[in-house]
Design an enzyme around this catalytic site. Structure first.
Site, PDB file in Angstrom:
ATOM      1  N   GLY A  56       6.425   9.309  -2.058  1.00  0.00           N
ATOM      2  CA  GLY A  56       4.958   9.589  -1.243  1.00  0.00           C
ATOM      3  C   GLY A  56       4.459   9.026  -2.391  1.00  0.00           C
ATOM      4  O   GLY A  56       4.511   8.461  -3.131  1.00  0.00           O
ATOM      5  N   ASP A 244       4.646   3.580   3.272  1.00  0.00           N
ATOM      6  CA  ASP A 244       4.933   3.152   2.004  1.00  0.00           C
ATOM      7  C   ASP A 244       4.323   1.329   1.807  1.00  0.00           C
ATOM      8  O   ASP A 244       4.297   0.868   0.588  1.00  0.00           O
ATOM      9  CB  ASP A 244       6.464   2.993   1.786  1.00  0.00           C
ATOM     10  CG  ASP A 244       6.329   4.726   1.850  1.00  0.00           C
ATOM     11  OD1 ASP A 244       7.010   5.035   2.822  1.00  0.00           O
ATOM     12  OD2 ASP A 244       6.388   5.010   0.713  1.00  0.00           O
TER      13      ASP A 244
HETATM   14  O1  MRU Z   1      10.415   8.430  -0.062  1.00  0.00           O
HETATM   15  P1  MRU Z   1       9.387   9.415   0.689  1.00  0.00           P
HETATM   16  O2  MRU Z   1       9.712  10.701  -0.042  1.00  0.00           O
HETATM   17  O3  MRU Z   1       9.368   8.766  -1.067  1.00  0.00           O
HETATM   18  O4  MRU Z   1       8.736   8.700   1.421  1.00  0.00           O
HETATM   19  C1  MRU Z   1       7.408   8.448   2.188  1.00  0.00           C
HETATM   20  C2  MRU Z   1       7.234   8.216   3.307  1.00  0.00           C
HETATM   21  O5  MRU Z   1       7.937   7.248   3.428  1.00  0.00           O
HETATM   22  C3  MRU Z   1       5.837   8.326   3.752  1.00  0.00           C
HETATM   23  O6  MRU Z   1       6.086   8.811   5.363  1.00  0.00           O
HETATM   24  C4  MRU Z   1       4.946   7.874   3.217  1.00  0.00           C
HETATM   25  O7  MRU Z   1       4.695   7.473   1.961  1.00  0.00           O
HETATM   26  C5  MRU Z   1       3.605   7.271   3.125  1.00  0.00           C
HETATM   27  S1  MRU Z   1       2.759   8.920   2.569  1.00  0.00           S
HETATM   28  C6  MRU Z   1       1.346   9.127   2.159  1.00  0.00           C
END
Ligand code: MRU
Length: 366
Positions: A56, A244
């Site tokens: 995240g 992200d």
């Molecule tokens: O691969 P991850 O689990 O780190 O991806 C996370 C996401 O895509 C979330 O939707 C994004 O970080 C926004 S979280 C506040």
């Protein structure tokens, strides 16, 4: 502190009382086990990010900050600062909060004498975490009226679709996309969340479902392909996701599959919102086409993790031996498909003017 597990308040990351290590929740063990892990070095922090014990965008940034603090405890030299910064930066390419947090730590520490760096790094990391909590709570406050308005018109439970995990587990507390949902639920507005399972790592099925369940929020896990059908049937009132990296023009890079949900939402007249803290905006990129998209291990596609009938954690193969796989982890939703951006300073259209209007000082500084 907001989130509680069995009555105990938690953040996703917290420093040890003696200031020598940092604790995290190992998210690879959820939802079947709540396990915490101790990080003692910058390498521990880098591994926790790249192996996705923490994930995240905001939490990746917070963990990287503490990674620098751990490096400074062990060796506060310039060389150690550079080595830790480079190792942490190399962990995951897409979430821009990582670069943001590392830049903030390096800018704070570089001018200081070595003897003052560890304390300063520890303090700055704590500040980044506290700021993230405040930002996410503000996103919740600004997103709440969107849900309330649908409820007042519909006079029934509001059905909200979300993708991946953009809840408190993806941040330090509260979450981004889930913060308005928690605020609405806590305010007594009836909500129901459609949780995309989010293959290949199933952050929706494993993490979003777990944290919504712990908070008592009604939800239903669906396969990633179900969202369009539910929208056609009028069973989705709004969609909201995290991001992200959102570029200066409002393009939204988020977990793979987000774009398809935005397309389906547009075709069905369902509002599609994206919740984001300002450190997730990359003011240096003019469009989402320039965002580096992480390509992850093919084993995440060819196998799935779960718990067997005896309760033991296991991983099973689902593709034929030898079939090639591809695993792009993020996609870009063009700004034109985004109804609005929900930030800590309010709601803005997904346009350069919309973003710069809310954060003029950040837009100017880029
Ligand atoms: O691969 P991850 O689990 O780190 O991806 C996370 C996401 O895509 C979330 O939707 C994004 O970080 C926004 S979280 C506040």
């Amino acid at each position: 502190m907001k989130m509680k597990i069995d009555g105990v308040p938690y953040r996703t990351i917290w420093p040890d009382d003696n200031g020598r290590c940092v604790h995290i929740i190992d998210q690879t063990r959820l939802p079947h086990g709540l396990v915490t892990v101790k990080l003692e070095t910058a390498d521990d922090a880098a591994r926790a990010i790249s192996d996705m014990l923490v994930r995240g965008a905001p939490l990746i940034g917070a963990t990287a900050a503490y990674g620098i603090a751990l490096a400074m405890r062990n060796d506060p030299s310039d060389a150690s600062l550079d080595t830790a910064r480079d190792a942490l930066f190399a962990t995951r390419p897409t979430a821009v909060n990582l670069r943001w947090a590392l830049d903030a730590l390096v800018a704070e520490l570089r001018p200081l004498r070595e003897s003052g760096r560890a304390v300063a790094a520890w303090r700055k990391s704590a500040e980044i975490c506290d700021e993230d909590v405040a930002i996410c709570e503000a996103i919740g406050e600004h997103g709440l009226p969107l849900i309330r308005a649908i409820h007042e018109e519909k006079k029934d439970a509001v059905n909200i679709l979300t993708h991946c995990n953009a809840g408190w587990l993806a941040t330090v507390d509260w979450g981004t996309a889930l913060a308005p949902i928690y605020k609405a639920f806590d305010a007594g507005i009836p909500v129901h969340v459609w949780v995309d399972e989010t293959r290949p790592r199933n952050q929706g099925a494993a993490l979003t479902a777990w944290e919504l369940g712990r908070h008592g929020v009604p939800h239903t896990v669906i396969v990633d392909n179900a969202g369009g059908h539910l929208m056609q049937q009028g069973r989705v009132d709004m969609a909201i996701t995290g991001t992200d990296r959102t570029t200066a023009n409002g393009d939204v890079c988020n977990k793979i599959g987000t774009y398809l949900k935005a397309l389906a939402a547009r075709d069905n007249g369902v509002p599609f919102y994206v919740a984001l803290p300002s450190p997730t905006v990359d003011w240096t990129l003019a469009s989402g086409a320039d965002v580096p998209i992480e390509e992850r291990d093919g084993a995440e596609v060819s196998t799935v993790a779960g718990r067997d009938s005896c309760g033991a954690a296991t991983r099973v193969r689902i593709t034929p031996d030898g079939s090639p796989v591809s695993n792009p982890a993020f996609d870009v939703t063009p700004a034109r498909l985004v109804t609005a951006l929900v930030t800590e300073r309010g709601i803005a259209p997904a346009t350069p003017e919309g973003l710069a209007g809310l954060f003029p000082e950040l837009a100017r500084a880029a």
